[in-house]
Enzyme design. Structure first.
Site, mmCIF file in Angstrom:
data_model
loop_
_atom_site.group_PDB
_atom_site.id
_atom_site.type_symbol
_atom_site.label_atom_id
_atom_site.label_comp_id
_atom_site.label_asym_id
_atom_site.label_seq_id
_atom_site.Cartn_x
_atom_site.Cartn_y
_atom_site.Cartn_z
ATOM 1 N N LYS A 141 5.029 -9.938 9.279
ATOM 2 C CA LYS A 141 4.422 -8.863 10.085
ATOM 3 C C LYS A 141 2.898 -8.974 10.091
ATOM 4 O O LYS A 141 2.254 -8.759 11.106
ATOM 5 C CB LYS A 141 4.878 -7.532 9.516
ATOM 6 N N VAL A 179 10.760 -7.038 9.526
ATOM 7 C CA VAL A 179 11.884 -6.123 9.691
ATOM 8 C C VAL A 179 11.525 -5.137 10.800
ATOM 9 O O VAL A 179 10.404 -4.611 10.831
ATOM 10 C CB VAL A 179 12.189 -5.368 8.378
ATOM 11 N N GLN A 223 -2.905 -12.107 7.581
ATOM 12 C CA GLN A 223 -3.083 -11.821 6.154
ATOM 13 C C GLN A 223 -2.381 -12.890 5.309
ATOM 14 O O GLN A 223 -2.954 -13.418 4.348
ATOM 15 C CB GLN A 223 -2.499 -10.445 5.868
ATOM 16 N N MET A 227 0.847 -1.195 0.000
ATOM 17 C CA MET A 227 0.000 0.000 0.000
ATOM 18 C C MET A 227 0.882 1.245 0.000
ATOM 19 O O MET A 227 0.404 2.347 0.311
ATOM 20 C CB MET A 227 -0.938 0.004 1.199
ATOM 21 N N HIS A 233 9.093 -3.446 3.324
ATOM 22 C CA HIS A 233 8.713 -3.668 1.921
ATOM 23 C C HIS A 233 9.947 -3.991 1.079
ATOM 24 O O HIS A 233 9.918 -4.885 0.227
ATOM 25 C CB HIS A 233 8.065 -2.408 1.332
HETATM 26 P P1 AMP Z 1 1.429 -2.939 3.424
HETATM 27 O O1 AMP Z 1 2.015 -1.888 2.543
HETATM 28 O O2 AMP Z 1 1.385 -2.552 4.866
HETATM 29 O O3 AMP Z 1 0.120 -3.456 2.904
HETATM 30 O O4 AMP Z 1 2.424 -4.162 3.369
HETATM 31 C C1 AMP Z 1 2.802 -4.750 2.157
HETATM 32 C C2 AMP Z 1 3.594 -5.999 2.428
HETATM 33 O O5 AMP Z 1 4.746 -5.694 3.193
HETATM 34 C C3 AMP Z 1 2.788 -7.040 3.234
HETATM 35 O O6 AMP Z 1 3.088 -8.333 2.760
HETATM 36 C C4 AMP Z 1 3.313 -6.825 4.623
HETATM 37 O O7 AMP Z 1 3.201 -7.976 5.451
HETATM 38 C C5 AMP Z 1 4.764 -6.506 4.353
HETATM 39 N N1 AMP Z 1 5.357 -5.784 5.474
HETATM 40 C C6 AMP Z 1 4.863 -4.691 6.103
HETATM 41 N N2 AMP Z 1 5.658 -4.335 7.131
HETATM 42 C C7 AMP Z 1 6.669 -5.236 7.167
HETATM 43 C C8 AMP Z 1 7.813 -5.420 8.008
HETATM 44 N N3 AMP Z 1 8.082 -4.615 9.029
HETATM 45 N N4 AMP Z 1 8.637 -6.462 7.746
HETATM 46 C C9 AMP Z 1 8.383 -7.295 6.705
HETATM 47 N N5 AMP Z 1 7.332 -7.170 5.873
HETATM 48 C C10 AMP Z 1 6.489 -6.159 6.106
#
Ligand code: AMP
Length: 281
Positions: free
Chosen positions: A149, A176, A153, A30, A37
């Site tokens: 994280k 991370v 989901q 997102m 990411h």
């Molecule tokens: P989002 O933009 O929050 O929808 O996340 C996009 C992707 O990045 C999803 O698969 C999340 O699980 C992953 N993600 C978000 N935060 C982290 C993090 N701190 N470490 C690893 N992956 C992450």
């Protein structure tokens, strides 16, 4: 890095790669790109010839009172970071094109989507599953990369891919964290200075529970009490849930094998989640 808002362009570019026998990894996001990411992008690049990323703040997964409008959208910065991370194709769908008027279909993964996050955010995971399936239909990658994280989901998407015979391999990458342990999240931007300081409570609580697990504690109630005891030292942290569940996200009374400790809390106007996987050791 190629960049488009059109699904047709994504299909055409990926088809061209396919004709050349190249493999494709996909990282949906997102936006408000951070090192979490980027770790997914790096892994995708290590395991495939080409990487597609998407940036789309998916309206379907936000409830009316949630933060859809104020969710951060630093588009230029995101493009710069994704280009530097060697994304080959960035897809930035437009909501009105992605969900044209009359769009009605929702993907619901029974039983997994209404617990934990789903209990606090009704309809959220139908929005997530729907957007991910649509993205996959267009990109058609070999591998889909998701972050641990968002463990629930990831579980829901794995189940959906299996149940609906989507020809993609779902892969998870570890969470991370900041130096103090706080899981990176686009929503950390909502935290005030003091809230940011106290946000470390989520991970500290999980770490304390892990120490007790290692010491042999198996009672879910006592493990949850350990997390809550840690949180008492952080008055800005307001619990949403502290849960000990199995692989299918069902509550456990005792930890006998693999388990997930999942937490959610509010700090000011931010709502943060974190989790810890326990593999029996
Ligand atoms: P989002 O933009 O929050 O929808 O996340 C996009 C992707 O990045 C999803 O698969 C999340 O699980 C992953 N993600 C978000 N935060 C982290 C993090 N701190 N470490 C690893 N992956 C992450």
């Amino acid at each position: 890095m190629l960049r488009t808002h059109r699904a047709s362009t994504v299909r055409r570019v990926v088809a061209g790669w396919r004709r050349r026998g190249l493999t494709v990894g996909f990282v949906p996001t997102m936006g408000a790109i951070h090192a979490g990411h980027l770790s997914l992008v790096e892994r995708a690049a290590r395991h495939a010839d080409r990487v597609v990323a998407s940036v789309f703040v998916n309206p379907l997964q936000f409830a009316p009172h949630e933060d859809y409008r104020r969710y951060p959208r630093p588009a230029q910065r995101d493009r710069r970071l994704l280009r530097a991370a060697s994304v080959d194709l960035l897809w930035e769908p437009r909501a009105a094109e992605f969900y044209p008027a009359g769009h009605r279909t929702r993907v619901k993964v029974e039983g997994l989507g209404d617990v934990l996050e789903g209990a606090s955010r009704p309809g959220h995971f139908a929005g997530v599953a729907t957007v991910v399936l649509k993205l996959l239909q267009v990109v058609g990658p070999d591998a889909l990369w998701l972050g641990q994280k968002d463990a629930q989901q990831a579980r829901i998407i794995e189940r959906m891919v299996q149940d609906l015979d989507v020809p993609v391999r779902v892969r998870r990458a570890p969470t991370v964290r900041e130096r103090d342990g706080l899981a990176l999240s686009s929503r950390n931007a909502y935290l005030s200075r003091e809230e940011r300081r106290q946000a470390v409570a989520l991970w500290r609580g999980l770490e304390a529970a892990r120490a007790r697990l290692r010491a042999g504690e198996r009672s879910a109630a006592r493990l949850k009490a350990v997390v809550r005891r840690v949180w008492r030292e952080y008055p800005r942290v307001r619990e949403d849930y502290v849960a000990v569940v199995d692989r299918d996200l069902q509550p456990l009374a005792r930890v006998r094998g693999p388990a997930l400790l999942a937490v959610a809390a509010r700090l000011g106007r931010a709502r943060l989640i974190d989790n810890l996987e326990w593999n029996g050791r």
